[in-house]
Design an enzyme around this catalytic site. Sequence first.
Site, PDB file in Angstrom:
ATOM      1  N   VAL A  93     -35.622  38.532  45.515  1.00 54.75           N
ATOM      2  CA  VAL A  93     -36.435  37.776  46.458  1.00 54.75           C
ATOM      3  C   VAL A  93     -37.700  37.245  45.781  1.00 54.75           C
ATOM      4  O   VAL A  93     -38.114  36.117  46.023  1.00 54.75           O
ATOM      5  CB  VAL A  93     -36.786  38.630  47.699  1.00 54.75           C
ATOM      6  CG1 VAL A  93     -37.758  37.911  48.607  1.00 54.75           C
ATOM      7  CG2 VAL A  93     -35.508  38.978  48.465  1.00 54.75           C
ATOM      8  N   GLU A  94     -38.292  38.048  44.916  1.00 52.65           N
ATOM      9  CA  GLU A  94     -39.546  37.661  44.273  1.00 52.65           C
ATOM     10  C   GLU A  94     -39.393  36.512  43.278  1.00 52.65           C
ATOM     11  O   GLU A  94     -40.221  35.616  43.241  1.00 52.65           O
ATOM     12  CB  GLU A  94     -40.185  38.860  43.557  1.00 52.65           C
ATOM     13  CG  GLU A  94     -40.682  39.949  44.474  1.00 52.65           C
ATOM     14  CD  GLU A  94     -41.922  39.558  45.240  1.00 52.65           C
ATOM     15  OE1 GLU A  94     -42.527  38.507  44.977  1.00 52.65           O
ATOM     16  OE2 GLU A  94     -42.302  40.316  46.142  1.00 52.65           O
TER      17      GLU A  94
END
Length: 194
Positions: A93-94
């Site tokens: 996600v990052e």
Amino acid sequence: MLLGLLLAAASAQAAEVYVYREPAGTRLFTDQRVRDPAYVFISKFGRPTAYVSCKGISSAGLEARLRSYEDLIVKYADQQGVEPALVKAVMRVESCFDHRAVSRVGARGLMQLMPGTAADMGVSDSFDPAQNIRGGVTYLRLMLDRFGNNQKLALAAYNAGPGAVTKHQGVPPFKETQAYVEKVRSHYERYRSS
């Protein structure tokens, strides 16, 4: 402070990220203006550039990126007692596993460490995959410890800052943070079952 929020903040719909200093000194990233005078406005940014790392990459490309960091993920996850699947989900996600990812608010690397957080975790080069993963996993462990191993709260703190979680006595009511937590948990379940 929180590297992740920038990502969640830009959760496809959010076009701007506002940065405030909370009364306790923690930085808050949000897609909404804060009207409370106790919060000090620092700056406003457009869509975080870390999303560029995800644009146009195929599932096979993501899996290839992930494979190149698998040993480091397992090493540091084991050292900190964090599930490798959770680390993978946060990294997915990052940064979409891009070790050169940079957000407009200054978060860097695979786990999108802000410079202050990186320094606190002993990371001198956030673009070095080993240092970034070590620092990010260490910080994630701290958030898990702080919030009694409650995964949702730890992820919210990773994204919005622990001060926001404490203040709201749970996942903050920020759309981007709520989306971030659900996104990470969805990837976590997938990595856990594979």
